[in-house]
Design an enzyme around this catalytic site. Sequence first.
Site, short mmCIF file in Angstrom:
data_model
loop_
_atom_site.label_atom_id
_atom_site.label_comp_id
_atom_site.label_asym_id
_atom_site.label_seq_id
_atom_site.Cartn_x
_atom_site.Cartn_y
_atom_site.Cartn_z
CG ASP A 92 44.31 49.63 32.87
OD1 ASP A 92 45.03 50.44 32.66
OD2 ASP A 92 44.02 49.48 34.17
N GLY A 94 43.33 53.05 30.63
CA GLY A 94 43.38 54.06 31.74
C GLY A 94 41.93 54.70 31.96
N GLY A 95 41.15 54.47 31.15
CA GLY A 95 39.88 55.05 31.15
C GLY A 95 39.00 54.54 32.32
CG PHE A 96 37.93 51.35 35.98
CD1 PHE A 96 36.52 51.26 36.10
CD2 PHE A 96 38.54 51.41 37.33
CE1 PHE A 96 35.79 50.85 37.30
CE2 PHE A 96 38.07 51.04 38.35
CZ PHE A 96 36.49 50.99 38.47
CG ASP A 146 36.48 50.64 28.19
OD1 ASP A 146 37.71 51.19 28.72
OD2 ASP A 146 35.68 50.15 28.65
CG ASP A 266 42.36 42.78 36.00
OD1 ASP A 266 42.48 43.61 36.58
OD2 ASP A 266 41.20 42.81 35.13
CB CYS A 304 50.13 26.64 51.02
SG CYS A 304 50.51 28.02 49.92
CB CYS A 309 52.23 27.94 53.73
SG CYS A 309 50.52 28.81 53.61
CG HIS A 335 48.84 32.35 51.49
ND1 HIS A 335 48.95 31.11 51.46
CD2 HIS A 335 47.71 32.60 51.53
CE1 HIS A 335 47.85 30.40 51.67
NE2 HIS A 335 46.78 31.11 51.70
#
Length: 361
Positions: A92, A94-96, A146, A266, A304, A309, A335
């Site tokens: 990403d 880095g803005g967030f 952004d 994600d 699973c 599991c 898991h």
Amino acid sequence: MSKFSFNIHHQHKKARNGVITTAHGEIRTPAFMPVGTRGTVKAMLPESVAETGADILLGNTYHLMLQPTAERIARLGGLHKFMNWDKPILTDSGGFQVMSLSKLRKITEEGVSFSSHINGDKYMLTPERSTEIQHLLGSTITMAFDECTPYPATFEEAKTSMQLTTRWANRSRNAFVKRDGYAQFGIIQGSVYEELREQSARDLVELDFEGYAIGGLAVGEGQELMFKVLDYAPDFLPQNKPCYLMGVGKPADIIGAVRRGIDMFDCVIPTRSGRNGQAFTKYGTVNIRNSKYADDNEPLEHDCLCPACKNYSKAYLHLLVRIGEILGAMLMTWHNLTYFQNLMSRIRKYIKLGKDFDFDS
């Protein structure tokens, strides 16, 4: 080296099943990307993450620029070598994190100045610097810089923020070093306003990014409003390029978003929940800390194939999590990541068969 490409193999209504080809291998879509914020998926070996079925993971520009720095990672051979992951990596911008973690941040036309949440050191992150950092890391998919519009926002606030993101997208695109097999995605903003989302998409499509992301959702607006935006936003984007919904990872949200044309996701939910003792199963979530599991000799899920599991009971996992043993976090995370990759596999199968997703998440 393979060129970056996206081939849609099957489509059912708006849902697409395809393959993204990159310099570091193929990504089956719809895809869920585990989050490896600081160059590691917490409580997991990289090879274990691959064993869950993940084709790609996410790294974070903000955290890696602070520690150990992008320049150091570049000197050591790039992020893939550094963390022993040979599949695709998306980073990403880095803005967030700058907006959410840093104190005393200041947003200007140039970029964002901020103080490190670690030691208070001052930094400046611009579209050019963000793109350079991601290049130094060797990211397979780079995100344009952004401003993630906060929610709620008035129309005028969202418009001002969206227009800044558009100008930053231009600068990010100009700074991007094009190479075969690598990509840069633009991020459309506009909050919950259809007119702004359409304008943002129109402006970014002109820049001809290799893919596009829908940002500014899962920030408090709720599922109903998020789905309302997704009913139209993907339609504004090129249908022959991947569409990525950032930060969304609840199973029901993923299913609803795939139905609306989203290809990539994600979220920290599977890893964070696992470390906190919550398991996702096809029967619903299990809080393994609950005392009712202290004598439960059954696995989390019988069918699973993850190590938790196959080899351990809920009683054992209950003990590990209650006493804070590291193995508990590892097994619960393993898991959950397996559950999420199995969910994506089932979704891809249903699209291939031309069937609605009528299974419970």
